[in-house]
Scaffold this motif. Structure first.
Motif, PDB file in Angstrom:
ATOM      1  N   ILE A 193      -6.415   4.537  -2.443  1.00 52.46           N
ATOM      2  CA  ILE A 193      -5.195   5.341  -2.462  1.00 52.46           C
ATOM      3  C   ILE A 193      -5.352   6.696  -3.150  1.00 52.46           C
ATOM      4  CG2 ILE A 193      -2.831   5.407  -3.339  1.00 52.46           C
ATOM      5  CD1 ILE A 193      -2.716   2.369  -2.631  1.00 52.46           C
ATOM      6  N   LEU A 252       0.830  -1.203   0.000  1.00 49.06           N
ATOM      7  CA  LEU A 252       0.000   0.000   0.000  1.00 49.06           C
ATOM      8  C   LEU A 252       0.867   1.257   0.000  1.00 49.06           C
ATOM      9  CD1 LEU A 252      -3.125   0.678   2.194  1.00 49.06           C
ATOM     10  CD2 LEU A 252      -1.285   2.332   2.140  1.00 49.06           C
ATOM     11  N   GLY A 272     -10.591  -3.811  -0.424  1.00 49.87           N
ATOM     12  CA  GLY A 272      -9.419  -3.982  -1.258  1.00 49.87           C
ATOM     13  C   GLY A 272      -9.710  -4.658  -2.583  1.00 49.87           C
ATOM     14  N   ASP A 317      -6.302  -2.215  -2.261  1.00 52.05           N
ATOM     15  CA  ASP A 317      -6.326  -0.928  -1.593  1.00 52.05           C
ATOM     16  C   ASP A 317      -6.404   0.274  -2.527  1.00 52.05           C
ATOM     17  OD1 ASP A 317      -6.270  -1.626   1.206  1.00 52.05           O
ATOM     18  OD2 ASP A 317      -4.256  -2.391   0.874  1.00 52.05           O
ATOM     19  N   HIS A 318      -6.302   0.051  -3.847  1.00 51.24           N
ATOM     20  CA  HIS A 318      -6.428   1.189  -4.756  1.00 51.24           C
ATOM     21  C   HIS A 318      -7.859   1.348  -5.270  1.00 51.24           C
ATOM     22  CE1 HIS A 318      -6.082  -2.161  -7.462  1.00 51.24           C
ATOM     23  NE2 HIS A 318      -6.198  -1.411  -8.534  1.00 51.24           N
ATOM     24  N   SER A 346      -2.976   3.428   5.661  1.00 50.86           N
ATOM     25  CA  SER A 346      -3.899   3.923   4.634  1.00 50.86           C
ATOM     26  C   SER A 346      -4.298   5.376   4.884  1.00 50.86           C
ATOM     27  CB  SER A 346      -5.150   3.042   4.581  1.00 50.86           C
ATOM     28  OG  SER A 346      -5.964   3.233   5.723  1.00 50.86           O
ATOM     29  N   ASN A 387      -2.339  -1.731   8.812  1.00 50.93           N
ATOM     30  CA  ASN A 387      -2.827  -1.390   7.480  1.00 50.93           C
ATOM     31  C   ASN A 387      -3.703  -0.142   7.491  1.00 50.93           C
ATOM     32  OD1 ASN A 387      -5.224  -1.976   5.247  1.00 50.93           O
ATOM     33  ND2 ASN A 387      -3.169  -2.465   4.516  1.00 50.93           N
TER      34      ASN A 387
END
Length: 464
Positions: free
Chosen positions: A447, A94, A428, A430-431, A149, A145
């Motif tokens: 992201i 990430l 997810g 995550d983008h 983030s 995580n």
């Protein structure tokens, strides 16, 4: 800053003290925020190519400490070995992807003459500029995580960050934050605040020098922050009651497998866990049996006693176990059919499945954050949609059907941020955009979306 008091952090697996964190005062908070304000003035002027290099270094350092941090996650939040390691590796990915993404985000030019009356000599240069001091508040269940983030997109955008981890999870979250500091961030750019939310929570979210709040946690706390923060912009990931809507033409083997995986991983202590199954009567008997059979494959136990992969582990604390047990007992009293589970030893609750759950039961509506799954039978697709949308929450939902046209029709009618088709609800990669509606959140994460959220547009109009 010298803390005068400390908070013992106990393992949910052994009840042993595994570390201490400072119980900071309001004066400590003031000092850290002032440092962040000072650090921001330096950090915002650093070129983007320099800011991303810090992130790449943190990602490398995180992988170097993978074994140590994995062990800490197991002890502090009760994850099994596989899940803890996966969180560390995923977080490194990430952070690297955040740096990559930031390098490829650009501003915009808008010509005035595209609007009636505008002239060719006028145009606007649009830039995304940092907001200032970002308060990042992470939860216990993904303390590494869900900290990264928030921290990584905020920093790469040029903001300073004040990081407040959940008390349970503060050892793991602080470990990550210290890696950011270790790579040489300017003084104050990332500060760590630890302490009880009941003592400093309101003070920090209403602090006049906090410019943005990024929070993951319960809807109850999120609502409180939203009221207290007033005009400060918010990005929030809150609770969920994610439904798996199962239609009569679903592949029931696939469906049962995804439902069990989605409901019981990490004991259901995830906002995106499947928390109710809404199934049409035609296939309800068959699905219930298949879910029950899949649940026999779940591995249950204490990660300090059993090595390897575990699905169901002790809940994070006694209060959480008490709450789940209360939902189970109420469902029994009101006539739900217990198909399996329902036993408790300490904070470990065996994976529990109820059939014939009705809408007058708390289990149909309240988020358990534990390993208990209700099956709600309905007469039609329309009734399934109605019950799904009647929830105060709107995080995610799953639709199981072999008819893709029908899947999209149902998905369009569900009042949630994300619909998974023929898959469990999950966060997810995550983008991807991650968001909730209603009581499940404010704003969009993911992201690039997080970077945009933690910046503001600045327009400079040129007149030639």
């Amino acid at each position: 800053m010298i803390a005068k008091q400390f908070i013992d952090i106990k393992s949910p697996l052994t009840d042993e003290v595994i570390g201490k964190v400072p119980a900071m005062s309001r004066e400590d908070v003031d000092e850290i925020i002032q440092r962040a304000k000072n650090g921001f003035k330096i950090w915002r002027d650093k070129p983007l190519h320099e800011r991303v290099e810090y992130l790449y270094k943190v990602a490398e350092l995180l992988l170097e400490h993978e074994v140590e941090l994995t062990s800490l996650l197991i002890k502090e939040v009760g994850k099994d070995q596989k899940s803890a390691k996966s969180e560390v590796v995923r977080t490194a990915d990430l952070i690297k992807f955040t740096a990559d993404t930031a390098k490829n985000m650009h501003g915009q030019n808008i010509n005035a003459d595209s609007f009636p009356g505008g002239n060719k000599g006028k145009f606007a240069i649009i830039k995304h500029v940092p907001i200032g001091v970002v308060l990042a508040v992470s939860p216990f269940n993904y303390p590494v995580n869900l900290a990264a983030s928030k921290i990584a997109p905020a920093l790469v955008s040029g903001n300073a960050v004040v990081f407040k981890p959940a008390t349970q999870g503060s050892l793991s979250g602080s470990f990550l934050a210290k890696l950011f500091i270790e790579v040489g961030l300017p003084e104050g750019v990332l500060g760590i605040v630890t302490g009880k939310g009941s003592q400093i929570g309101d003070y920090i979210v209403t602090h006049c020098d906090i410019n943005f709040i990024n929070f993951t946690g319960s809807t109850e706390v999120g609502n409180h922050i939203a009221k207290e923060a007033k005009m400060v912009p918010l990005l929030m990931e809150l609770g969920g009651k994610d439904a798996a809507v199962v239609l009569e033409d679903a592949d029931l083997d696939l469906t049962a497998s995804h439902i069990v995986g989605g409901a019981f991983a990490y004991s259901g202590q995830r906002c995106t866990a499947i928390k109710r199954v809404i199934v049409v009567n035609e296939v309800a008997d068959a699905l219930a049996e298949k879910i029950k059979e899949q649940m026999k494959k779940l591995k249950v136990g204490n990660p300090v006693e059993i090595e390897g992969t575990l699905d169901v582990v002790p809940l994070i604390n006694e209060g959480s176990a008490d709450f789940v047990e209360g939902l189970i007992e109420e469902a029994k009293i009101k006539g739900a059919k217990l198909l399996c589970g329902g036993e408790r030893k300490g904070n470990l609750i065996t994976p529990t499945l109820f059939d014939y759950v009705t809408t007058d039961m708390r289990l149909a509506w309240e988020e358990p954050f534990g390993p208990v799954l209700p099956i709600i039978r309905v007469n039609s697709e329309e009734e399934a949609i109605q019950i799904t949308n009647a929830s105060e929450y709107g995080l995610q939902a799953s639709v199981f059907t072999t008819n893709m046209h029908r899947a999209f029709e149902v998905a369009d009618k569900l009042e949630v941020g994300t619909v998974q088709i023929n898959n469990k609800t999950e966060r997810g990669p995550d983008h991807l955009p991650f968001l909730g509606v209603k009581s499940s959140g404010i704003g969009v994460q993911g992201i690039s979306y997080s970077i945009e959220a933690m910046t503001r547009i600045k327009s400079t109009v040129i007149n030639l």
